[in-house]
Design an enzyme around this catalytic site. Structure first.
Site, PDB file in Angstrom:
ATOM      1  N   HIS A 224      21.375  67.223  14.368  1.00  0.00           N
ATOM      2  CA  HIS A 224      20.820  67.359  12.475  1.00  0.00           C
ATOM      3  C   HIS A 224      21.059  67.636  11.781  1.00  0.00           C
ATOM      4  CE1 HIS A 224      17.631  66.521  15.906  1.00  0.00           C
ATOM      5  NE2 HIS A 224      17.463  65.566  15.152  1.00  0.00           N
ATOM      6  N   ASP A 402      17.072  71.541   9.949  1.00  0.00           N
ATOM      7  CA  ASP A 402      18.261  70.313   9.157  1.00  0.00           C
ATOM      8  C   ASP A 402      18.235  70.274   7.870  1.00  0.00           C
ATOM      9  OD1 ASP A 402      15.382  70.160   9.070  1.00  0.00           O
ATOM     10  OD2 ASP A 402      14.922  68.217  10.327  1.00  0.00           O
ATOM     11  N   GLY A 403      17.772  70.629   6.592  1.00  0.00           N
ATOM     12  CA  GLY A 403      17.366  70.046   5.110  1.00  0.00           C
ATOM     13  C   GLY A 403      17.135  68.813   5.132  1.00  0.00           C
ATOM     14  N   GLY A 408      11.317  65.765   2.603  1.00  0.00           N
ATOM     15  CA  GLY A 408       9.913  65.215   3.751  1.00  0.00           C
ATOM     16  C   GLY A 408       9.098  65.431   2.805  1.00  0.00           C
ATOM     17  N   SER A 452       6.150  68.892   9.420  1.00  0.00           N
ATOM     18  CA  SER A 452       5.909  69.321   8.186  1.00  0.00           C
ATOM     19  C   SER A 452       4.915  68.788   7.442  1.00  0.00           C
ATOM     20  CB  SER A 452       6.524  70.170   6.898  1.00  0.00           C
ATOM     21  OG  SER A 452       7.320  68.391   6.500  1.00  0.00           O
ATOM     22  N   GLY A 565       8.845  76.294   4.517  1.00  0.00           N
ATOM     23  CA  GLY A 565       7.328  75.633   4.235  1.00  0.00           C
ATOM     24  C   GLY A 565       6.090  75.872   3.940  1.00  0.00           C
TER      25      GLY A 565
HETATM   26  P1  ADP Z   1      11.023  69.381  10.874  1.00  0.00           P
HETATM   27  O1  ADP Z   1      10.920  70.802  11.289  1.00  0.00           O
HETATM   28  O2  ADP Z   1      10.633  68.163  11.269  1.00  0.00           O
HETATM   29  O3  ADP Z   1      12.485  68.911   9.785  1.00  0.00           O
HETATM   30  P2  ADP Z   1      10.490  70.035   7.574  1.00  0.00           P
HETATM   31  O4  ADP Z   1      11.641  69.869   8.012  1.00  0.00           O
HETATM   32  O5  ADP Z   1       9.786  68.797   6.688  1.00  0.00           O
HETATM   33  O6  ADP Z   1      10.219  69.408   9.367  1.00  0.00           O
HETATM   34  O7  ADP Z   1       9.233  71.342   7.729  1.00  0.00           O
HETATM   35  C1  ADP Z   1      10.204  72.121   7.623  1.00  0.00           C
HETATM   36  C2  ADP Z   1       8.722  73.516   7.521  1.00  0.00           C
HETATM   37  O8  ADP Z   1       7.788  73.243   9.011  1.00  0.00           O
HETATM   38  C3  ADP Z   1       9.167  74.419   8.065  1.00  0.00           C
HETATM   39  O9  ADP Z   1       9.560  76.115   7.140  1.00  0.00           O
HETATM   40  C4  ADP Z   1       7.589  75.589   9.198  1.00  0.00           C
HETATM   41  O10 ADP Z   1       7.497  76.283   7.280  1.00  0.00           O
HETATM   42  C5  ADP Z   1       7.201  74.329   9.165  1.00  0.00           C
HETATM   43  N1  ADP Z   1       7.575  74.435  10.405  1.00  0.00           N
HETATM   44  C6  ADP Z   1       7.466  73.832  11.417  1.00  0.00           C
HETATM   45  N2  ADP Z   1       6.921  73.616  12.507  1.00  0.00           N
HETATM   46  C7  ADP Z   1       6.185  74.953  12.470  1.00  0.00           C
HETATM   47  C8  ADP Z   1       5.069  74.936  13.411  1.00  0.00           C
HETATM   48  N3  ADP Z   1       5.184  75.299  15.121  1.00  0.00           N
HETATM   49  N4  ADP Z   1       3.865  75.727  13.153  1.00  0.00           N
HETATM   50  C9  ADP Z   1       3.799  76.500  11.710  1.00  0.00           C
HETATM   51  N5  ADP Z   1       5.015  75.557  10.823  1.00  0.00           N
HETATM   52  C10 ADP Z   1       5.778  75.306  11.377  1.00  0.00           C
HETATM   53 MG    MG Z   2      14.101  69.942   7.871  1.00  0.00          MG
END
Ligand code: ADP
Ligand code: MG
Length: 593
Positions: A224, A402-403, A408, A452, A565
């Site tokens: 990714h 993964d940026g 998202g 997220s 996040g």
């Molecule tokens: P992905 O990880 O599926 O690419 P996003 O990039 O949109 O999703 O979101 C990443 C954010 O999601 C992280 O910065 C973190 O704050 C939150 N996150 C990821 N995994 C978890 C988890 N297991 N519990 C709480 N927050 C999480």
């Molecule tokens: Mg991400």
């Protein structure tokens, strides 16, 4: 695969419609094998559902073609759920796609080990169970570079092996428990290590997610755009083959009969000729090690958009695995013949109804911004804040993951606002605020996908659920609702304060709301304090090392910059504060609009 120059032509760059448009093309081209899942972002085999056969449902974000939708067809997967680029599909889409292919013998889910996929597929499995549809899940964990413990590893090109074995076992008529056992067996024996020469560019972006310095390669990269585990000096194809084989041989599980399935996988823009040059050395090295390469595959099976690089997958075989790995199949991207005709082959015509794409989120311009109550207004302000910060949030996510967080969360919040405006009832009564938040959370999770999407969606739905029956939304009710939402988020995602996630900001906000409730503070003051506490906690995540989610796999590489996040949550709470101050007194009351 053709590399579309970066930046891509504008007609192809709208991230909001990208996954719909490329699937339109896939089903137009390969309608003889696959069709759209009814009203879902999924691709299903023309032969599915087959009564009495276990349905194998794979999936994940797109950007990995042939994984996942190109591996659907007789002898392989029955369906693939399609998320946005590098973003897990939502639970709703997984549920709809799986329900469409269940043939009464249950569903075998298989996908790579990423937090977003685990959450959304898990929620979909619970929903199927509630409807009496049995399912099992096999999570692929083949990437040796991503963690020491096998169960913590991410899934990369080994997806292909595990899906193939599951698909063949299901096609042979095995029951659900047996299909799951055989797929687990395949995963337990599959190991992959990858190398990148250059990064990849997301649709709608002009800059690559990461770049590799000239004269260097990144070892142990993810699929990714996650940067590699370490850099090394550029090397020639034979040296590269040696690195790959030397990394993997000590990692191979014991047992097997000396045959080893081999995949030399291109990541999207590596010339096939270069892959073959590398493979010639891999082949020789395996023979030297006393292993017999079995039906090697050299080509693109699990890509990463236009990333330059490759990975090597090795699977020590036994008779059980070899028989399933070699069984006939026919999918858009991959065929193995048995000399006979494959069941389920359909004519080349595609009925018009199957060409239609599922609906996309409603355009906000069509809805009245004044419709709905304070919840819709606060969400609109929050959407504005993440829209302004979209690029920065993407950059923060690209530091160690993964940026895609900027794209998202904006996609999710747009859908959330649209849902809150149409479902909010129009007053600020607890019931209307609750209804608006419930609808917003459901829409966010579906539109955003990803970790997220699941977590921010749950945060909204759970807050809405708790507020709905409240007598009045005072500070104590808000603190209780957000506290309950935090519990739900923790239960689903497993992250605790200090793990460098959005939970850090949420925990701080809930703490501030509770303290304010204890002093009987008014809602606007309490919200302001909660937003400030979340902001401080989000900034402080810069000093933490990620320990859950995608970012965790790079350990210390994430240190020094705040969690995306946590940052987006703090930004949204801050933006909502202005609306709350303007619209609320000591509490929110019915009909105050
Ligand atoms: P992905 O990880 O599926 O690419 P996003 O990039 O949109 O999703 O979101 C990443 C954010 O999601 C992280 O910065 C973190 O704050 C939150 N996150 C990821 N995994 C978890 C988890 N297991 N519990 C709480 N927050 C999480
Ligand atoms: Mg991400």
């Amino acid at each position: 695969m053709t590399t579309i120059p970066s930046p891509r032509p504008t007609t192809l760059t709208d991230p909001a419609t990208f996954k719909t448009r490329w699937v339109d093309g896939l089903v137009a081209a390969y309608g003889r094998t696959v069709r759209r899942a009814p009203d879902a972002h999924g691709v299903i085999a023309r032969h599915a559902p087959t009564a009495g056969k276990v349905a194998v449902v794979i999936g994940g974000g797109c950007g990995h073609y042939p994984a996942f939708a190109g591996l659907v067809g007789p002898g392989f997967a029955d369906a693939a759920v399609v998320g946005d680029v590098f973003t897990s599909p939502s639970a709703e889409q997984v549920y709809r796609t799986a329900a469409a292919v269940d043939g009464g013998a249950g569903v075998l889910f298989s996908y790579g080990n990423y937090a977003g996929d685990v959450m959304h597929f898990g929620l979909a499995a619970s929903r199927l169970a509630a409807e009496g549809i049995d399912s099992r899940t096999v999570i692929v964990t083949d990437d040796v570079a991503s963690a020491t413990t096998v169960a913590d590893r991410r899934g990369v090109a080994g997806d292909f092996v595990v899906f193939k074995v599951a698909g063949a076992a299901a096609a042979r008529g095995e029951d659900l428990a047996t299909v799951a056992e055989l797929a687990e067996h395949a995963n337990a024996r599959t190991r992959t290590f990858g190398v990148a020469f250059d990064g990849c560019t997301l649709p709608g972006q002009t800059e690559p997610l990461f770049t590799v310095d000239q004269g260097a390669v990144e070892l142990g990269l993810g699929i990714h755009g996650e940067p590699g585990m370490r850099s090394a000096e550029a090397m020639d194809a034979h040296e590269l083959a040696d690195v790959l084989v030397d990394q993997l041989l000590p990692e191979l599980p014991a047992g097997g009969d000396g045959r080893v399935a081999v995949i030399l996988n291109g990541l999207g823009s590596t010339a096939y000729e270069d892959l073959f040059v590398t493979y010639s050395r891999v082949h020789a090295r395996l023979l030297d090690a006393g292993l017999t390469p079995h039906r090697p595959e050299v080509g693109e099976l699990v890509t990463s958009m236009d990333m330059a690089g490759l990975s090597l997958t090795l699977v020590p075989l036994d008779d059980t695995l070899a028989e399933l790995y070699d069984a006939p199949c026919e999918t858009p991207a991959f065929q193995l013949s048995a000399g006979g005709t494959l069941a389920g082959r359909a004519p080349d015509t595609v009925p018009e109804a199957e060409r239609r794409s599922p609906s996309v989120a409603p355009d906000l311009a069509d809805t009245d911004p004044a419709a709905g109550g304070v919840a819709a207004a606060a969400l609109t302000a929050a959407l504005g804040a993440v829209t302004d910060a979209e690029d920065e949030l993407g950059r923060l996510d690209a530091v160690a993951a993964d940026g895609d967080h900027g794209q998202g969360i904006v996609r999710g919040m747009r859908a959330a606002v649209a849902a809150a405006r149409t479902r909010g009832g129009g007053t600020d009564s607890p019931a209307d605020v609750g209804t608006a938040l419930l609808a917003a959370g459901t829409a966010l999770a579906d539109a955003a996908g990803g970790a997220s999407g699941a977590l921010f969606g749950l945060l909204l739905t759970e807050t809405g659920r708790r507020l709905h029956p409240a007598d009045a939304i005072d500070t104590a009710a808000l603190a209780a609702a957000f506290g309950s939402a935090q519990d739900a988020v923790t239960e689903l995602g497993g992250a605790r304060p200090g793990d460098k996630t959005m939970v850090d900001a949420l925990d701080a906000a809930v703490g501030a709301l509770r303290a304010a409730a204890d002093r009987s503070a008014e809602v606007p003051a309490a919200w302001r304090e909660a937003a400030d506490a979340a902001d401080e906690a989000a900034r402080a995540t810069a000093d933490l090392t990620p320990s859950v989610g995608r970012a965790a796999r790079l350990g210390d590489r994430g240190r020094g910059s705040p969690d995306p996040g946590a940052t987006s949550l703090a930004l949204m709470l801050d933006a909502a504060a202005a609306v709350i101050t303007e619209r609320c007194g000591s509490e929110l009351r019915g009909g105050t609009r």
